[in-house]
Design a protein around this motif. Structure first.
Motif, PDB file in Angstrom:
ATOM      1  N   LEU A  51       0.831  -1.201   0.000  1.00  6.21           N
ATOM      2  CA  LEU A  51       0.000   0.000   0.000  1.00  6.21           C
ATOM      3  C   LEU A  51       0.866   1.253   0.000  1.00  6.21           C
ATOM      4  N   ASN A  52       0.576   2.166  -0.913  1.00  5.13           N
ATOM      5  CA  ASN A  52       1.187   3.489  -0.907  1.00  5.13           C
ATOM      6  C   ASN A  52       0.285   4.354  -0.019  1.00  5.13           C
ATOM      7  N   ILE A  53       0.658   4.483   1.238  1.00  2.65           N
ATOM      8  CA  ILE A  53      -0.182   5.141   2.236  1.00  2.65           C
ATOM      9  C   ILE A  53      -0.432   6.605   1.877  1.00  2.65           C
ATOM     10  N   GLU A  54       0.584   7.306   1.430  1.00  5.14           N
ATOM     11  CA  GLU A  54       0.426   8.716   1.084  1.00  5.14           C
ATOM     12  C   GLU A  54      -0.585   8.892  -0.055  1.00  5.14           C
ATOM     13  N   ILE A  75      -5.735   9.642   8.085  1.00 10.52           N
ATOM     14  CA  ILE A  75      -4.497   9.064   8.616  1.00 10.52           C
ATOM     15  C   ILE A  75      -4.619   7.558   8.492  1.00 10.52           C
ATOM     16  N   ILE A  76      -3.607   6.939   7.898  1.00  9.99           N
ATOM     17  CA  ILE A  76      -3.568   5.484   7.758  1.00  9.99           C
ATOM     18  C   ILE A  76      -2.252   5.000   8.351  1.00  9.99           C
ATOM     19  N   GLY A  77      -2.307   3.955   9.162  1.00 17.06           N
ATOM     20  CA  GLY A  77      -1.091   3.407   9.745  1.00 17.06           C
ATOM     21  C   GLY A  77      -1.330   2.047  10.347  1.00 17.06           C
ATOM     22  N   GLU A  78      -0.256   1.457  10.821  1.00 16.58           N
ATOM     23  CA  GLU A  78      -0.340   0.129  11.423  1.00 16.58           C
ATOM     24  C   GLU A  78      -0.379   0.192  12.935  1.00 16.58           C
ATOM     25  N   GLY A  79      -0.025   1.302  13.516  1.00 16.27           N
ATOM     26  CA  GLY A  79      -0.072   1.425  14.962  1.00 16.27           C
ATOM     27  C   GLY A  79       0.045   2.873  15.367  1.00 16.27           C
ATOM     28  N   PHE A  80      -1.018   3.450  15.859  1.00 18.63           N
ATOM     29  CA  PHE A  80      -0.981   4.827  16.331  1.00 18.63           C
ATOM     30  C   PHE A  80      -2.130   5.055  17.295  1.00 18.63           C
ATOM     31  N   SER A  81      -1.989   6.073  18.096  1.00 14.40           N
ATOM     32  CA  SER A  81      -3.082   6.519  18.951  1.00 14.40           C
ATOM     33  C   SER A  81      -3.346   7.967  18.574  1.00 14.40           C
ATOM     34  N   PHE A  82      -4.459   8.492  19.014  1.00 17.61           N
ATOM     35  CA  PHE A  82      -4.786   9.852  18.622  1.00 17.61           C
ATOM     36  C   PHE A  82      -5.667  10.527  19.650  1.00 17.61           C
ATOM     37  N   GLU A  83      -5.540  11.829  19.670  1.00 16.18           N
ATOM     38  CA  GLU A  83      -6.422  12.697  20.434  1.00 16.18           C
ATOM     39  C   GLU A  83      -6.565  13.952  19.588  1.00 16.18           C
ATOM     40  N   ILE A  84      -7.744  14.179  19.066  1.00 19.31           N
ATOM     41  CA  ILE A  84      -7.936  15.263  18.105  1.00 19.31           C
ATOM     42  C   ILE A  84      -9.141  16.124  18.484  1.00 19.31           C
ATOM     43  N   GLU A  85      -9.120  17.356  18.043  1.00 17.01           N
ATOM     44  CA  GLU A  85     -10.303  18.207  18.100  1.00 17.01           C
ATOM     45  C   GLU A  85     -10.904  18.150  16.715  1.00 17.01           C
ATOM     46  N   PHE A 100      -4.379  -2.386   8.589  1.00 17.02           N
ATOM     47  CA  PHE A 100      -4.309  -0.932   8.626  1.00 17.02           C
ATOM     48  C   PHE A 100      -5.429  -0.320   9.458  1.00 17.02           C
ATOM     49  N   ALA A 101      -5.050   0.696  10.250  1.00 18.31           N
ATOM     50  CA  ALA A 101      -6.040   1.507  10.958  1.00 18.31           C
ATOM     51  C   ALA A 101      -6.205   2.800  10.173  1.00 18.31           C
ATOM     52  N   ILE A 102      -7.444   3.234  10.051  1.00 15.46           N
ATOM     53  CA  ILE A 102      -7.742   4.446   9.305  1.00 15.46           C
ATOM     54  C   ILE A 102      -8.539   5.391  10.197  1.00 15.46           C
ATOM     55  N   LEU A 103      -8.070   6.620  10.277  1.00 17.71           N
ATOM     56  CA  LEU A 103      -8.776   7.677  10.994  1.00 17.71           C
ATOM     57  C   LEU A 103      -9.155   8.728   9.960  1.00 17.71           C
ATOM     58  N   LEU A 104     -10.438   8.988   9.842  1.00 17.19           N
ATOM     59  CA  LEU A 104     -10.961   9.973   8.902  1.00 17.19           C
ATOM     60  C   LEU A 104     -11.796  10.953   9.715  1.00 17.19           C
TER      61      LEU A 104
END
Length: 107
Positions: A51-54, A75-85, A100-104
């Motif tokens: 996968l070309n993540i970009e 945001i696409i990745g294999e391991g991340f956490s997030f805190e967003i407004e 893959f984890a996807i945050l949209l």
């Protein structure tokens, strides 16, 4: 010592490389369209080298901007956490292809 409880439905989807929505506050219609955008973007950006993540993130962001207005982020990745407004009713967190984890989200 007991391990965590396993959700068999999620495991079957993961095994078949399907999308698993973990958390969302979107309406059902927007959620389904966003899920389709994500799966299409990942499928288009996948090739023999993986996968070309970009490229996938850019495709998904541009598609969501056209369909639902500007200011979407992906945001696409294999391991991340997030805190967003973020904007209310405009967040999707999901897994795809068992890897893959996807945050949209929109802000």
């Amino acid at each position: 010592m007991e391990g965590p409880e396993i959700d068999i439905a999620h495991f079957q989807k993961w095994k078949l490389s399907k999308a698993i929505i973990i958390e969302t506050d979107m309406s059902e219609q927007v959620q389904q369209e966003a899920k389709e955008c994500v799966t299409t973007g990942i499928d288009k950006a996948s090739g023999s080298r993986g996968l070309n993540i970009e490229k996938a993130c850019k495709f998904i962001k541009e598609l969501m901007d056209r369909q639902f207005g500007t200011y979407w982020h992906c945001i696409i990745g294999e391991g991340f956490s997030f805190e967003i407004e973020r904007q209310a009713k405009a967040t999707l967190y999901m897994y795809y292809a068992g890897k893959f984890a996807i945050l949209l989200y929109k802000c």
